[in-house]
Structure formats: C-alpha cells, structure tokens
Design a protein around this motif. Structure first.
Motif, mmCIF file in Angstrom:
data_model
loop_
_atom_site.group_PDB
_atom_site.id
_atom_site.type_symbol
_atom_site.label_atom_id
_atom_site.label_comp_id
_atom_site.label_asym_id
_atom_site.label_seq_id
_atom_site.Cartn_x
_atom_site.Cartn_y
_atom_site.Cartn_z
ATOM 1 N N GLU A 81 0.837 -1.205 0.000
ATOM 2 C CA GLU A 81 0.000 0.000 0.000
ATOM 3 C C GLU A 81 0.870 1.252 0.000
ATOM 4 O O GLU A 81 0.574 2.227 -0.705
ATOM 5 C CB GLU A 81 -0.915 0.006 1.236
ATOM 6 N N ASP A 84 0.958 4.081 -2.818
ATOM 7 C CA ASP A 84 0.709 5.489 -2.500
ATOM 8 C C ASP A 84 1.790 6.386 -3.088
ATOM 9 O O ASP A 84 1.511 7.461 -3.625
ATOM 10 C CB ASP A 84 0.662 5.684 -0.978
ATOM 11 N N ARG A 142 -6.320 2.850 -8.838
ATOM 12 C CA ARG A 142 -5.272 2.483 -7.881
ATOM 13 C C ARG A 142 -5.472 1.031 -7.512
ATOM 14 O O ARG A 142 -6.550 0.640 -7.059
ATOM 15 C CB ARG A 142 -5.347 3.345 -6.626
#
Length: 320
Positions: free
Chosen positions: A208, A212, A220
């Motif tokens: 994650e 990001d 995403r």
C-alpha cells in the motif's frame, strides 16, 4: 471425426460445449498447422466478449491455486484457464502440469489448457493471443491466463489481459522483487497470498505504501489478502477484478487497452517474421559473402548488418 472437420464446424461444435472440438482448435493455433490462419481469422471476428484476467507472480506464490479458485467463484457458465508452463527442453511440451494442481479446486464446467512457452520471452507462448480469442469465440467467459513466474519479464502478461492480478506472499522479498520487475506498474489488483502467515498484514501495508508513492490518479490497484488453499479471500479478490472490469468499461479504457494489445501483437508478429527472414538471408550466398568480408575485416559487423537489412527490406542488396 474431429480431424476431418473444418474450422467452422469445429467452432460450431465448441460453442455447443464440445470440449474435444475446442481442444482441437487450440492445438491448431498452438502448432501453427495449415488451418491455424483460418482459425485465427474466425476467432478474431467472433471474439471480444470474454473477460480476460491474467494471473502472474513469482514461483511458489500459489498462482495455480488462486487461478482454480477464481474459475469457480467467477460465476461464469463456461470459465476457461490457460496455464502457461515452461517448455520441456526435450519435447517442447509443458512440464509443470498446472492442470493437475488445479483439478482439486476447479469445477467440471471449467476448461483448462496447459500451453508451453517454447522459449518465448516473458513466459508467454507466441500462440497465446490466438488461443485467448479461440476460447472467447467459443463462448468461454472468463478466460484466465496464468503465467510461469520468470522474473522481470512477467510484465508481459499485461499485454494479454484486460485485468492483471499480481500474486505475492508475505515478506519484503516479494514486494521488492515486484517493484524491481515493474509489476507495480502493470498490476491492476494485488493478492497477498498465504495470508495466514503472521507477517501478511505487514506485506499488505508495504505494498500500500509503494502504491501510494507511485499513484498518479485514475485506477489504484487494491491489495487483497488471500489464503488460496482454504479458499479464503477469493470472493473478495474476484469482486475487485469485477470492479476493475467495470472501471475499464465506464472509462473506455477497455477499448484503449485492447487497441494497444492489437498494435503490439501486430508489431510482435512482424518482428517474428523478420527474424525468420533474417535467418534465411544469413544462410544464403549473399549472407555468407557478407560474413566472409567481416571475417577478413573488410567491413564491420554493423556495415554487414546494414547491407543485409537493405536486402531484406527491398533496398540495395549486399555487395559480393
């Protein structure tokens, strides 16, 4: 007998659920026999309806088990799996036997086919695009393509699928390897498999964070925890695949992806054809003459290549 039927007859039988007819069509495109072109043309006209999902990742991550489980939970009446295995150096055939490993998890409605890479870069057989279209044209949906883990060239799965699922296991090693191989760029969905391990949530957190840092808008990639041998997380994984499919259709990205896929396939086939012709000209009298001049240091290898390329593409032939 199936061996005497025309491609049109085989397609009709395959659409009616005849698995032997479907297998025969796939054999034609895989072996590139005399009817392969006719089969490919017919399949291309009738394809374009199936959801094509790619499953990739390093060896040992549980890709085959996930693939088999997804075929069951997909809800499709006729799911199909293409399991791409490394080629046997002796026979050219597939040697991992993904079909054997999937049989415990796949229902009888699924059609499973193992195909050999035959040394093709990226672990994908050259015939895979045609095979996907054959399955699509025969009414299979979804079509799930599982590739052998071969390091950085795993990214080639993205060229064959609408949605690419990258499977990793807990531990920084897989996450770093995924980043090195460029899989973070091509993954539409991540599955952290073997989530019963204590560091699974840490692996998801690491992914994650990487996502990001690299996110630039648009889709995403979600990260789903799975324990495939128990069937845990598989329905959630399929739900994310379906969500990505909806995103592709709503944003017109599906048409753009398929258009890029067609373009890349045409380029790849041109390159394959040119390589074949290049081997022929190297073995010809003009090729031998050019190589002889290189050996005598009269011209450089680059100059010889330019002369032979001119001959190959219709320009001035090489000097003798």
């Amino acid at each position: 007998m199936l061996s005497t039927r025309s491609p049109d007859e085989l397609f009709a039988a395959a659409r009616d659920g005849n698995r032997r007819a479907l297998g025969r069509l796939l054999t034609m495109v895989e072996r590139r026999d005399d009817n392969a072109g006719l089969v490919a043309e017919r399949a291309h006209r009738d394809a374009g309806h199936a959801r094509v999902v790619g499953i990739t990742g390093a060896p040992g991550t549980g890709k085959s088990t996930i693939t088999g489980r997804l075929a069951v939970v997909s809800g499709g009446d006729r799911p199909a799996v293409l399991a791409i295995d490394p080629s046997s150096p002796l026979t050219g055939g597939a040697i991992l036997g993904d079909r054997i490993r999937m049989d415990d998890h796949v229902s009888g409605s699924a059609f499973i086919r193992s195909m050999a890479t035959r040394g093709h870069a990226g672990g994908l057989a050259a015939a895979v695009p045609d095979a996907i279209r054959v399955l699509d044209a025969a009414g299979c949906d979804p079509v799930i393509v599982e590739t052998v883990g071969v390091g950085q060239v795993e990214v080639s799965i993205a060229a064959a699928a609408d949605t690419t699922v990258v499977v990793v296991t807990p531990g920084w090693g897989d996450a770093v390897q995924a980043n090195k191989a460029g899989l973070l760029e091509v993954a539409d969905v991540f599955a952290v498999n073997k989530a019963d391990r204590p560091d699974a949530r840490g692996a998801r957190r690491d992914l994650e964070l990487m996502l990001d840092l690299g996110h630039r808008g648009g889709w995403r990639a979600p990260v789903v925890l799975t324990t495939a041998n128990r069937g845990e997380g598989i329905e959630e994984l399929w739900a994310e695949i379906e969500r990505h499919t909806a995103h592709l259709r709503e944003s017109d990205e599906l048409l753009r992806r398929r258009g890029r896929r067609h373009r890349d396939e045409v380029v790849n086939r041109i390159e394959l054809g040119l390589r074949g012709r290049a081997r022929q000209i190297i073995e010809s009298r003009s090729g031998a003459a050019a190589l002889g001049r290189v050996d005598r240091r009269e011209i450089s290898p680059g100059a010889a290549a330019d002369m032979l390329l001119n001959s190959l593409t219709g320009g001035a032939g090489p000097e003798s």
